[in-house]
Write a protein that holds these residues in place. Structure first.
Motif, PDB file in Angstrom:
ATOM      1  N   GLY A  64       0.826  -1.255  -0.147  1.00 38.11           N
ATOM      2  CA  GLY A  64       0.005   0.149  -0.005  1.00 38.11           C
ATOM      3  C   GLY A  64       0.961   1.259   0.179  1.00 38.11           C
ATOM      4  N   GLY A  65       2.065   1.200   0.686  1.00 35.96           N
ATOM      5  CA  GLY A  65       2.780   2.340   0.615  1.00 35.96           C
ATOM      6  C   GLY A  65       3.327   2.724  -0.409  1.00 35.96           C
ATOM      7  N   SER A  66       3.916   1.628  -1.204  1.00 39.82           N
ATOM      8  CA  SER A  66       4.616   1.647  -2.420  1.00 39.82           C
ATOM      9  C   SER A  66       3.335   2.440  -3.551  1.00 39.82           C
ATOM     10  N   PHE A  67       2.160   1.937  -3.414  1.00 42.67           N
ATOM     11  CA  PHE A  67       1.283   2.284  -4.314  1.00 42.67           C
ATOM     12  C   PHE A  67       0.898   3.672  -4.096  1.00 42.67           C
ATOM     13  N   LEU A  68       0.993   4.230  -3.029  1.00 39.08           N
ATOM     14  CA  LEU A  68       0.617   5.639  -2.355  1.00 39.08           C
ATOM     15  C   LEU A  68       1.889   6.411  -3.175  1.00 39.08           C
ATOM     16  N   SER A  69       3.136   5.933  -2.747  1.00 37.25           N
ATOM     17  CA  SER A  69       4.216   6.716  -3.405  1.00 37.25           C
ATOM     18  C   SER A  69       4.005   7.142  -4.795  1.00 37.25           C
ATOM     19  N   MET A  70       3.457   6.224  -5.543  1.00 35.43           N
ATOM     20  CA  MET A  70       3.436   6.299  -6.941  1.00 35.43           C
ATOM     21  C   MET A  70       2.352   7.324  -7.542  1.00 35.43           C
ATOM     22  N   PHE A  71       1.255   7.323  -6.557  1.00 32.46           N
ATOM     23  CA  PHE A  71       0.361   8.550  -7.121  1.00 32.46           C
ATOM     24  C   PHE A  71       0.093   9.740  -6.126  1.00 32.46           C
ATOM     25  N   VAL A  72       0.818   9.804  -5.108  1.00 32.69           N
ATOM     26  CA  VAL A  72       0.656  11.048  -4.277  1.00 32.69           C
ATOM     27  C   VAL A  72       1.812  11.944  -4.526  1.00 32.69           C
ATOM     28  N   TYR A  73       1.603  13.071  -4.844  1.00 33.06           N
ATOM     29  CA  TYR A  73       2.939  14.011  -5.075  1.00 33.06           C
ATOM     30  C   TYR A  73       3.059  15.113  -3.929  1.00 33.06           C
ATOM     31  N   LYS A  74       3.531  14.639  -2.983  1.00 38.58           N
ATOM     32  CA  LYS A  74       3.852  15.611  -1.557  1.00 38.58           C
ATOM     33  C   LYS A  74       5.176  15.979  -1.496  1.00 38.58           C
ATOM     34  N   SER A  75       5.511  17.059  -0.617  1.00 43.43           N
ATOM     35  CA  SER A  75       7.002  17.162  -0.409  1.00 43.43           C
ATOM     36  C   SER A  75       7.430  16.576   0.893  1.00 43.43           C
ATOM     37  N   HIS A  76       6.505  15.932   1.506  1.00 41.98           N
ATOM     38  CA  HIS A  76       6.989  15.249   2.725  1.00 41.98           C
ATOM     39  C   HIS A  76       5.828  14.104   3.017  1.00 41.98           C
ATOM     40  N   LEU A  77       6.509  13.171   3.461  1.00 41.54           N
ATOM     41  CA  LEU A  77       5.533  11.732   3.778  1.00 41.54           C
ATOM     42  C   LEU A  77       5.844  11.257   5.174  1.00 41.54           C
ATOM     43  N   THR A  78       5.192  11.197   6.141  1.00 43.01           N
ATOM     44  CA  THR A  78       5.589  10.689   7.483  1.00 43.01           C
ATOM     45  C   THR A  78       5.657   9.116   7.522  1.00 43.01           C
ATOM     46  N   TRP A  79       6.258   8.570   8.370  1.00 45.03           N
ATOM     47  CA  TRP A  79       6.151   6.871   8.442  1.00 45.03           C
ATOM     48  C   TRP A  79       4.822   6.745   9.139  1.00 45.03           C
ATOM     49  N   LYS A  80       4.026   7.689   9.754  1.00 46.24           N
ATOM     50  CA  LYS A  80       2.762   7.323  10.040  1.00 46.24           C
ATOM     51  C   LYS A  80       1.836   7.118   8.755  1.00 46.24           C
ATOM     52  N   GLU A  81       1.777   8.290   7.831  1.00 44.77           N
ATOM     53  CA  GLU A  81       1.287   8.282   6.804  1.00 44.77           C
ATOM     54  C   GLU A  81       1.543   6.988   5.755  1.00 44.77           C
ATOM     55  N   PHE A  82       2.747   6.499   5.735  1.00 41.02           N
ATOM     56  CA  PHE A  82       3.347   5.286   4.874  1.00 41.02           C
ATOM     57  C   PHE A  82       2.669   4.196   5.576  1.00 41.02           C
ATOM     58  N   CYS A  83       2.780   4.082   6.802  1.00 44.06           N
ATOM     59  CA  CYS A  83       2.492   2.724   7.551  1.00 44.06           C
ATOM     60  C   CYS A  83       0.757   2.650   7.654  1.00 44.06           C
ATOM     61  N   GLY A  84       0.165   3.815   8.161  1.00 56.75           N
ATOM     62  CA  GLY A  84      -1.080   3.784   8.218  1.00 56.75           C
ATOM     63  C   GLY A  84      -1.979   3.717   6.877  1.00 56.75           C
ATOM     64  N   VAL A  85      -1.688   4.580   6.010  1.00 58.72           N
ATOM     65  CA  VAL A  85      -2.519   4.628   4.776  1.00 58.72           C
ATOM     66  C   VAL A  85      -1.819   3.285   3.982  1.00 58.72           C
ATOM     67  N   GLY A  86      -0.607   2.853   4.151  1.00 57.82           N
ATOM     68  CA  GLY A  86      -0.162   1.667   3.604  1.00 57.82           C
ATOM     69  C   GLY A  86      -0.976   0.642   4.056  1.00 57.82           C
ATOM     70  N   LEU A  87      -1.080   0.543   5.217  1.00 60.90           N
ATOM     71  CA  LEU A  87      -1.955  -0.855   5.851  1.00 60.90           C
ATOM     72  C   LEU A  87      -3.319  -0.933   5.208  1.00 60.90           C
ATOM     73  N   ALA A  88      -3.885   0.338   5.137  1.00 58.44           N
ATOM     74  CA  ALA A  88      -5.361   0.445   4.615  1.00 58.44           C
ATOM     75  C   ALA A  88      -5.183   0.027   3.018  1.00 58.44           C
ATOM     76  N   LEU A  89      -4.502   0.898   2.324  1.00 58.10           N
ATOM     77  CA  LEU A  89      -4.680   0.276   0.835  1.00 58.10           C
ATOM     78  C   LEU A  89      -3.998  -1.108   0.681  1.00 58.10           C
ATOM     79  N   GLY A  90      -2.988  -1.270   1.351  1.00 59.45           N
ATOM     80  CA  GLY A  90      -2.610  -2.669   1.053  1.00 59.45           C
ATOM     81  C   GLY A  90      -3.352  -3.773   1.603  1.00 59.45           C
ATOM     82  N   SER A  91      -4.123  -3.523   2.707  1.00 60.26           N
ATOM     83  CA  SER A  91      -5.108  -4.536   2.973  1.00 60.26           C
ATOM     84  C   SER A  91      -6.093  -4.491   1.940  1.00 60.26           C
ATOM     85  N   LEU A  92      -6.701  -3.584   1.200  1.00 58.20           N
ATOM     86  CA  LEU A  92      -7.649  -3.428   0.539  1.00 58.20           C
ATOM     87  C   LEU A  92      -7.037  -4.335  -0.762  1.00 58.20           C
TER      88      LEU A  92
END
Length: 288
Positions: A64-92
């Motif tokens: 999920g974090g890899s998927f997020l990194s490919m489509f989200v264009y931000k200047s900063h991504l915290t580890w909470k975003e990577f893990c939290g959103v990554g878990l949500a997207l990855g599980s889906l």
């Protein structure tokens, strides 16, 4: 290229037209995974099942974090975003692939296909895995605070995590507020035996929340073994609703060989709570 903190899943920004590269800290993810593993063990999840569940969660985070990194264009991504959103997207993504290909020749490993987003994002220079081992007190404090929040949320249903939540809070206070260290140390010393006692004196079946647990288990087993096109509660019919979370638990049940009643009552509630807290924490950090 200007590099920010390399020990968290932050972004490396460029003054040129080069894309943003997110640096995901493997150590931070492993620290989070270790905390989840301990929490599962405390929650009476068998060690083997807990280890497999954590491994699945880590794969989902990176997918999920890899998927997020490919489509989200931000200047900063915290580890909470990577893990939290990554878990949500990855599980889906993982249980989505699992359900789509449940009755095909690749049903045994279809759920792992989303992890291909990891090498793809690295190849497209959207993600970099940082394997540097370095002490980061801020990350440790954040993990303690997040753990305390998770236990507080679970306390109304499970009751026994409350002393653990208070213990984690006192440790955070001890670390972050030097003038309160003496008081927090005394409180922590009192909370340690209380926490141990609350775990040891839990009644058998403390995880039974309501009479619908059997229904949840049936839906989970249906989705895990036959997919949404079947229904153990109604032969010849499909499972048309209420199946996202139970497809997740069904996947964990099947892959780990989990006994009945474990995933739906302990593993999934804990993972969902952790993911939710991480996302909320990340949002609050954005707003602060």
């Amino acid at each position: 290229m200007k590099k920010q903190d390399v020990h968290q899943p932050d972004a490396v920004t460029s003054q040129t037209s080069k894309p943003i590269v997110f640096e995901a800290s493997l150590i931070t993810v492993l620290l989070l995974a270790s905390a989840v593993f301990v929490a599962l063990l405390i929650s009476e999840v068998p060690p083997k099942i807990a280890a497999i569940a954590v491994l699945i969660a880590v794969l989902q985070i990176f997918a999920g974090g890899s998927f997020l990194s490919m489509f989200v264009y931000k200047s900063h991504l915290t580890w909470k975003e990577f893990c939290g959103v990554g878990l949500a997207l990855g599980s889906l993504l993982t249980f989505g692939f699992d359900q789509i290909f449940r009755n095909t020749d690749i049903s045994g490993f279809a759920w792992t296909l989303p992890i291909l987003f990891l090498p793809l994002s690295i190849w497209k220079s959207r993600l970099k895995i940082d394997i540097t081992i370095a002490q980061n007190d801020l990350t440790t404090t954040d993990l303690l605070a997040i753990s305390a929040t998770v236990y507080l949320i679970l306390s109304p249903e499970w009751f026994w995590p409350l002393p653990l939540a208070l213990l984690a809070i006192t440790i955070v206070v001890w670390r972050e507020m030097p003038k309160w260290r003496k008081h927090s140390a005394v409180i922590a010393a009192c909370l340690i035996p209380i926490s141990v006692l609350s775990i040891l004196k839990r009644p058998i079946g403390w995880w039974i929340e309501d009479s619908d647990v059997a229904l949840y288990e049936a839906i989970s087993r249906t989705l895990g073994h036959w997919g949404f096109r079947d229904n153990i509660n109604g032969a010849g019919t499909s499972t048309n609703y209420h199946w996202f979370a139970y497809a997740w638990s069904g996947l964990i049940d099947r892959v780990s060989g989990s006994p009945d009643w474990v995933s739906n009552t302990r593993t999934i509630p804990l993972l969902i709570t952790i993911g939710t807290v991480l996302i909320i924490w990340a949002i609050l950090e954005r707003l602060s």
